[in-house]
Design an enzyme around this catalytic site. Structure first.
Site, PDB file in Angstrom:
ATOM      1  N   LYS A  55      -7.094  10.964   6.445  1.00 41.87           N
ATOM      2  CA  LYS A  55      -8.411  10.459   6.838  1.00 41.87           C
ATOM      3  C   LYS A  55      -9.018  11.370   7.900  1.00 41.87           C
ATOM      4  O   LYS A  55     -10.190  11.742   7.828  1.00 41.87           O
ATOM      5  CB  LYS A  55      -8.297   9.030   7.375  1.00 41.87           C
ATOM      6  N   GLN A  99      -5.317   0.871  10.619  1.00 42.49           N
ATOM      7  CA  GLN A  99      -4.477   0.979   9.421  1.00 42.49           C
ATOM      8  C   GLN A  99      -3.616  -0.274   9.261  1.00 42.49           C
ATOM      9  O   GLN A  99      -2.971  -0.719  10.211  1.00 42.49           O
ATOM     10  CB  GLN A  99      -3.606   2.243   9.535  1.00 42.49           C
ATOM     11  N   ASP A 122     -14.051  -0.478   7.207  1.00 43.88           N
ATOM     12  CA  ASP A 122     -13.188  -1.028   6.153  1.00 43.88           C
ATOM     13  C   ASP A 122     -13.862  -2.201   5.435  1.00 43.88           C
ATOM     14  O   ASP A 122     -13.438  -2.596   4.349  1.00 43.88           O
ATOM     15  CB  ASP A 122     -11.889  -1.563   6.774  1.00 43.88           C
TER      16      ASP A 122
HETATM   17  N1  GUN Z   1      -3.776  -0.112   4.094  1.00 47.52           N
HETATM   18  C1  GUN Z   1      -3.840   0.005   2.746  1.00 47.52           C
HETATM   19  N2  GUN Z   1      -5.125   0.110   2.337  1.00 47.52           N
HETATM   20  C2  GUN Z   1      -5.879   0.040   3.440  1.00 47.52           C
HETATM   21  C3  GUN Z   1      -7.284   0.118   3.658  1.00 47.52           C
HETATM   22  O1  GUN Z   1      -8.105   0.230   2.744  1.00 47.52           O
HETATM   23  N3  GUN Z   1      -7.671   0.033   4.959  1.00 47.52           N
HETATM   24  C4  GUN Z   1      -6.795  -0.121   5.974  1.00 47.52           C
HETATM   25  N4  GUN Z   1      -7.272  -0.212   7.198  1.00 47.52           N
HETATM   26  N5  GUN Z   1      -5.498  -0.181   5.815  1.00 47.52           N
HETATM   27  C5  GUN Z   1      -5.048  -0.095   4.547  1.00 47.52           C
END
Ligand code: GUN
Length: 300
Positions: A55, A99, A122
């Site tokens: 990311k 995350q 998100d």
């Molecule tokens: N863990 C797995 N997929 C995601 C996501 O789309 N966003 C976040 N923040 N954590 C994740």
């Protein structure tokens, strides 16, 4: 034997990231705003570490500022909440992503609800969940948004199509169902209690698989010509080589013979998720600074 068209998430996401990078340059040059993404990781889960690194790398490639906060697994909940409060108030930060999953001693919902909704890239905050469900303008969860972009690119308007979403998670299944309803599909949401899942899948023109079970959806469940979006990323041992490999929630080798189009794993939905995160960060920055930039995809 026919073979489905492969929907190439690597190529699609590269194009999307180029568009985002061009917009970032534009708002930096014209308005002196650099979109900033803050990513918070608590603990040492290796898969999460890889995602977070990717990311940050992609954000910087697009010309954005990237702020990484990596905290030890035993970080108390109130420290995470304090960090988020600081990021909420930081004018250089336009998008905040924590995350998931978080360590068990931290209440994930409390953390999600601490994020300012207009920085919640998100799209997990109840405010954004409500906006999506009620047809308003908020921030849309990245994996469903990327899945919808690929569907729209391949099929054009989706109105009247029968869609099934297999899986009802807050991250993918539920928001995906809402997006498909907004596109005027007739939507079924299937889950572990669904009776006769193969028959439900067989009725669908669009299948979105998001259950997290390797190759659960078999080729003979797929309606001939259907479009299949495989959200699953499952690590399994390849019996022929003895090595680890990634497979989706759909038995690809079978489904590719029946479907009209299908996303591969890897190289399908995965790269789209990060591209949509960057797009949400750009959107958040533009809205926070009241910059009038055109939406990359007006339908999303
Ligand atoms: N863990 C797995 N997929 C995601 C996501 O789309 N966003 C976040 N923040 N954590 C994740």
């Amino acid at each position: 034997m026919t073979s489905a068209k492969l929907i190439d998430g690597n190529a699609f996401s590269a194009g999307l990231r180029d568009e985002i990078a061009a917009r970032v340059r534009e708002i930096r040059d014209e308005h002196h705003v650099t979109p900033g993404l803050a990513v918070v990781l608590v603990g040492e889960d290796p898969a999460s570490q890889v995602y977070v690194r990717n990311k940050n790398k992609r954000a910087m490639e697009c010309g954005m500022d990237s702020f990484e906060h990596i905290l030890p697994a035993d970080t108390p909940e109130h420290h995470v909440l304090n960090l988020i409060e600081g990021l909420n108030d930081d004018p250089a930060v336009h998008g905040i992503l924590v995350q998931l999953p978080l360590p068990r001693h931290i209440d994930s919902q409390k953390v999600i609800e601490a994020i300012r909704p207009d920085k919640d890239v998100d799209g997990f905050h109840p405010w954004n969940v409500g906006k999506l469900a009620s047809g308003g303008i908020g921030l849309i969860p990245c994996t469903p948004l990327g899945s919808l972009m690929m569907l729209r690119d391949h099929l054009g308007p989706l109105a009247g199509m029968k869609a099934i979403v297999v899986g009802r998670s807050n991250i993918v299944g539920k928001p995906m169902a809402h997006l498909l309803i907004r596109e005027s599909c007739t939507v079924t949401v299937a889950h572990s209690q669904t009776r006769d899942l193969p028959a439900e899948v067989r009725a669908a023109d669009i299948v979105v698989a998001a259950v997290g079970r390797p190759e659960m959806i078999r080729g003979d469940w797929i309606k001939p010509g259907a479009t299949v979006i495989d959200v699953g990323i499952n690590r399994v041992v390849d019996h022929q080589t003895g090595k680890n490999k990634l497979v989706g929630d759909v038995a690809f080798a079978e489904a590719v013979q029946v479907a009209g189009a299908i996303t591969p794993v890897p190289g399908g939905v995965g790269p789209m998720t990060i591209a949509c995160l960057l797009r949400n960060t750009l959107t958040a920055a533009a809205r926070l600074h009241r910059l009038d930039i055109p939406e990359a995809h007006p339908w999303a």
